[in-house]
Design an enzyme around this catalytic site. Structure first.
Site, short mmCIF file in Angstrom:
data_model
loop_
_atom_site.label_atom_id
_atom_site.label_comp_id
_atom_site.label_asym_id
_atom_site.label_seq_id
_atom_site.Cartn_x
_atom_site.Cartn_y
_atom_site.Cartn_z
N THR A 126 45.71 -2.19 13.02
CA THR A 126 44.78 -2.03 14.15
C THR A 126 44.26 -0.59 14.26
O THR A 126 45.00 0.37 14.08
CB THR A 126 45.50 -2.43 15.45
OG1 THR A 126 45.96 -3.77 15.29
CG2 THR A 126 44.57 -2.34 16.65
N GLU A 127 42.96 -0.51 14.56
CA GLU A 127 42.29 0.79 14.79
C GLU A 127 41.40 0.66 16.01
O GLU A 127 41.21 -0.45 16.53
CB GLU A 127 41.39 1.14 13.60
CG GLU A 127 42.11 1.29 12.30
CD GLU A 127 41.18 1.75 11.18
OE1 GLU A 127 39.99 1.98 11.45
OE2 GLU A 127 41.68 1.84 10.06
N THR A 158 53.70 -0.59 16.00
CA THR A 158 55.09 -0.79 16.43
C THR A 158 56.07 -0.21 15.41
O THR A 158 55.87 -0.35 14.20
CB THR A 158 55.35 -2.30 16.63
OG1 THR A 158 54.40 -2.80 17.57
CG2 THR A 158 56.76 -2.56 17.15
N GLN A 339 57.86 -17.87 41.25
CA GLN A 339 57.60 -18.73 42.41
C GLN A 339 58.90 -19.32 42.97
O GLN A 339 59.11 -19.36 44.18
CB GLN A 339 56.64 -19.86 41.98
CG GLN A 339 56.01 -20.61 43.13
CD GLN A 339 55.03 -19.74 43.93
OE1 GLN A 339 54.61 -18.69 43.46
NE2 GLN A 339 54.74 -20.15 45.14
N ILE A 340 59.78 -19.73 42.07
CA ILE A 340 61.06 -20.32 42.50
C ILE A 340 61.94 -19.26 43.17
O ILE A 340 62.74 -19.58 44.04
CB ILE A 340 61.77 -21.00 41.29
CG1 ILE A 340 60.99 -22.27 40.90
CG2 ILE A 340 63.23 -21.32 41.58
CD1 ILE A 340 61.45 -22.95 39.64
N GLY A 343 59.98 -14.34 47.48
CA GLY A 343 59.76 -12.89 47.60
C GLY A 343 60.71 -12.09 46.75
O GLY A 343 60.36 -11.00 46.25
N GLU A 366 49.48 -9.71 17.53
CA GLU A 366 49.46 -10.51 16.29
C GLU A 366 48.47 -11.67 16.37
O GLU A 366 48.77 -12.79 15.95
CB GLU A 366 50.88 -10.95 15.93
CG GLU A 366 51.69 -9.72 15.59
CD GLU A 366 53.05 -9.97 15.04
OE1 GLU A 366 53.23 -10.89 14.24
OE2 GLU A 366 53.96 -9.21 15.42
N GLU A 370 42.56 -16.54 21.60
CA GLU A 370 41.20 -16.96 21.23
C GLU A 370 41.08 -17.08 19.71
O GLU A 370 40.58 -18.08 19.20
CB GLU A 370 40.17 -15.95 21.76
CG GLU A 370 39.98 -15.95 23.26
CD GLU A 370 41.08 -15.18 24.01
OE1 GLU A 370 41.91 -14.51 23.36
OE2 GLU A 370 41.12 -15.27 25.25
C1 LIG Z 1 52.22 -3.44 22.34
C2 LIG Z 1 51.38 -3.67 21.14
C3 LIG Z 1 51.92 -3.63 19.87
C4 LIG Z 1 51.12 -3.78 18.73
N1 LIG Z 1 51.66 -3.64 17.48
C5 LIG Z 1 50.83 -3.60 16.40
C6 LIG Z 1 51.34 -3.29 15.09
O1 LIG Z 1 52.53 -3.06 14.89
N2 LIG Z 1 50.46 -3.22 14.06
C7 LIG Z 1 49.12 -3.45 14.21
O2 LIG Z 1 48.38 -3.36 13.23
N3 LIG Z 1 48.63 -3.79 15.43
C8 LIG Z 1 49.43 -3.86 16.52
N4 LIG Z 1 48.92 -4.17 17.77
C9 LIG Z 1 47.52 -4.53 17.90
C10 LIG Z 1 47.29 -6.01 18.22
O3 LIG Z 1 47.51 -6.79 17.09
C11 LIG Z 1 45.85 -6.12 18.78
O4 LIG Z 1 45.93 -5.66 20.11
C12 LIG Z 1 45.30 -7.52 18.73
O5 LIG Z 1 45.07 -7.93 17.41
C13 LIG Z 1 43.98 -7.66 19.50
O6 LIG Z 1 43.08 -6.63 19.22
P1 LIG Z 1 42.46 -5.78 20.43
O7 LIG Z 1 43.55 -5.47 21.35
O8 LIG Z 1 41.66 -4.69 19.86
O9 LIG Z 1 41.50 -6.80 21.19
P2 LIG Z 1 39.94 -7.03 20.94
O10 LIG Z 1 39.71 -7.38 19.52
O11 LIG Z 1 39.17 -5.91 21.53
O12 LIG Z 1 39.68 -8.35 21.79
C14 LIG Z 1 39.35 -8.32 23.18
C15 LIG Z 1 39.09 -9.76 23.63
O13 LIG Z 1 37.98 -10.31 22.90
C16 LIG Z 1 38.39 -11.50 22.26
N5 LIG Z 1 37.69 -11.64 20.97
C17 LIG Z 1 37.54 -10.70 20.01
N6 LIG Z 1 36.87 -11.22 18.97
C18 LIG Z 1 36.61 -12.53 19.28
C19 LIG Z 1 35.95 -13.60 18.61
N7 LIG Z 1 35.45 -13.47 17.38
N8 LIG Z 1 35.87 -14.77 19.26
C20 LIG Z 1 36.39 -14.95 20.49
N9 LIG Z 1 37.04 -13.98 21.17
C21 LIG Z 1 37.14 -12.79 20.56
C22 LIG Z 1 39.89 -11.38 22.07
O14 LIG Z 1 40.50 -12.64 21.89
C23 LIG Z 1 40.28 -10.68 23.37
O15 LIG Z 1 40.39 -11.63 24.39
C24 LIG Z 1 49.73 -4.05 18.89
C25 LIG Z 1 49.19 -4.13 20.17
C26 LIG Z 1 49.97 -3.93 21.29
C27 LIG Z 1 49.31 -3.96 22.64
#
Ligand SMILES: Cc1cc2nc3c(=O)[nH]c(=O)nc-3n(C[C@H](O)[C@H](O)[C@H](O)COP(=O)(O)OP(=O)(O)OC[C@H]3O[C@@H](n4cnc5c(N)ncnc54)[C@H](O)[C@@H]3O)c2cc1C
Length: 395
Positions: A126-127, A158, A339-340, A343, A366, A370
């Site tokens: 991820t970037e 992670t 809920q169960i 408060g 992961e 969607e």
């Molecule tokens: C705590 C944590 C740990 C993580 N660990 C790792 C790791 O170890 N290695 C790593 O590489 N990544 C890691 N990630 C990244 C993670 O895999 C991404 O957050 C995830 O893949 C979603 O990408 P994004 O958050 O950029 O969401 P976005 O891609 O910005 O998506 C935003 C929304 O748009 C929707 N969307 C995007 N494209 C489409 C489409 N074509 N059609 C319909 N809906 C769409 C998505 O479903 C989402 O609802 C981690 C993330 C978190 C938060």
């Protein structure tokens, strides 16, 4: 058809459950509050063989099957999902690609350090501009004088910045294909390479005792032989890696849903209103019945997908089904557990409040719900209705 685990699978399940209940669960609230990486717990899990459960024995792993791993991961996550994700990201994301695509020399150098879990390995896909659109990678790597020179950054990776992390495998652009699309390649980057740095950990809603960092590469040089698998096959390898990861995140979700159910059932028995236990009210009974039903369904999906993987059969669709259903079932379970509790469930000190905070990430990490629904739908549309049904029933 046999729904009983094998003796070996049962052994891993029991080991994980005993350790999770005695050593993880009592410390989970404090770890979450302090946002502290659980070094002692991970070291003990490594000693027990849990942190290398599916990894090859010849490199120090435990050599267990994928079903056993998911059974164990469910129990660990039932006690604490921060520990669960640390185990999952190390085995499924960090080490599995080294085991699957590494040369014998790469496995000797990198997998051997990590296959017990004494050291951790991370997975950097991820970037900023490459989330769901994993192919949007901007990080580059150029071959210069027998070395890959990496420039760019990653986010939310992670296990990337703990004191025991040994390195990360990253995806980088290594060129442009004939059709104009980027050529993406996986590269192995040991932790100590000059030009590779990590930022501070994030403040998070859940998984607060696990480690996620931004990664920065500034003219970071790694030897040419640190290319993992084939040049240009990086995205394909990582997407395949994510199929296994999705089953495991589904198992983690089942564990969390089970923890919600455990708390909800106890509360339904203990809490009295109108002169009786609230569990005697049908409204509460139906919530418990729905939670139990959905947990059972989610667990069965996880185990079927894991079993298919163990058989060497296609399991990508089932992995996405398990991921979507289990993560959403866990969210419903967390909501009903609060809920169960009434408060009391809204109080920060209650376990179900913590579970409610923690559960959301399962629908995102992961592969979001969607994108997993799209994977399921595309696979259904690509074949006839009869073929799709036959595959679902008989696979
Ligand atoms: C705590 C944590 C740990 C993580 N660990 C790792 C790791 O170890 N290695 C790593 O590489 N990544 C890691 N990630 C990244 C993670 O895999 C991404 O957050 C995830 O893949 C979603 O990408 P994004 O958050 O950029 O969401 P976005 O891609 O910005 O998506 C935003 C929304 O748009 C929707 N969307 C995007 N494209 C489409 C489409 N074509 N059609 C319909 N809906 C769409 C998505 O479903 C989402 O609802 C981690 C993330 C978190 C938060």
């Amino acid at each position: 058809m046999n729904f009983d685990p094998t003796d070996e699978q049962r052994r891993w399940l029991d080991l994980a459950r005993d350790f999770a209940q005695s050593d993880i669960r009592p410390r989970a609230a404090q770890l979450d509050r302090e946002q502290r990486f659980p070094y002692e717990i991970i070291a003990e899990m490594a000693r027990l063989g849990l942190m290398g459960l599916t990894l090859p024995q010849e490199y120090g792993g435990s050599g267990g099957d994928f079903v056993a791993y998911n059974l164990a991961l469910e129990e660990i996550s039932r006690a604490d999902t921060s520990v669960g994700i640390t185990m999952e990201a190390h085995i499924s994301l960090g080490c599995a690609p080294l085991a699957a695509y590494g040369t014998p020399e790469q496995k000797d150098s990198f997998l051997r350090r990590c296959a017990t879990g004494a050291r951790l390995w991370a997975f950097g896909l991820t970037e900023e501009e490459a989330g769901t659109d994993a192919g949007g990678t901007q990080t580059t790597a150029e071959l210069e004088g027998g070395e890959w020179v990496i420039n760019g950054s990653k986010k939310w990776i992670t296990n990337s910045g703990t004191d025991v992390t040994a390195g990360v495998t990253v995806i980088a652009r290594t060129g442009t294909r004939e059709d104009g699309r980027p050529e993406l390649t996986a590269l192995i980057v040991p932790q100590e390479m000059p030009g590779y740095t990590r930022g501070p950990g994030y403040e998070k809603l859940g998984w607060r005792a696990s480690d996620q960092r931004p990664l920065y590469f500034e003219d970071c040089r790694v030897p040419e032989e640190n290319l993992l698998g084939e040049r240009g096959a990086g995205l394909r390898q990582f997407l395949r890696t994510l199929d296994g990861g999705r089953v495991a995140v589904a198992a983690l979700s089942v564990g969390l849903a089970q923890a919600c159910f455990d708390e909800a059932l106890a509360r339904a028995r203990e809490r009295h209103q109108f002169g009786k236990a609230i569990g005697e009210f049908q409204a509460i009974q139906f919530k418990l019945a729905d939670m139990a039903m959905e947990i059972e369904l989610a667990r069965n999906l996880v185990l079927k997908a894991a079993w298919l993987k163990d058989q060497g059969r296609p399991f990508s669709r089932e992995a996405s089904m398990a991921k979507v259903f289990a993560s959403e079932a866990a969210k419903r379970a967390a909501d009903q557990a609060v809920q169960i509790h009434g408060g009391e469930g809204f109080m920060e000190g209650s376990a179900v409040a913590r579970y409610w905070r923690q559960v959301k990430i399962n629908e995102i990490g992961e592969g979001t719900s969607e994108i997993n629904r799209q994977i399921i739908a595309h696979s259904l549309l690509a074949e006839s209705a009869e073929a799709a049904k036959a595959k679902m029933v008989a696979q």
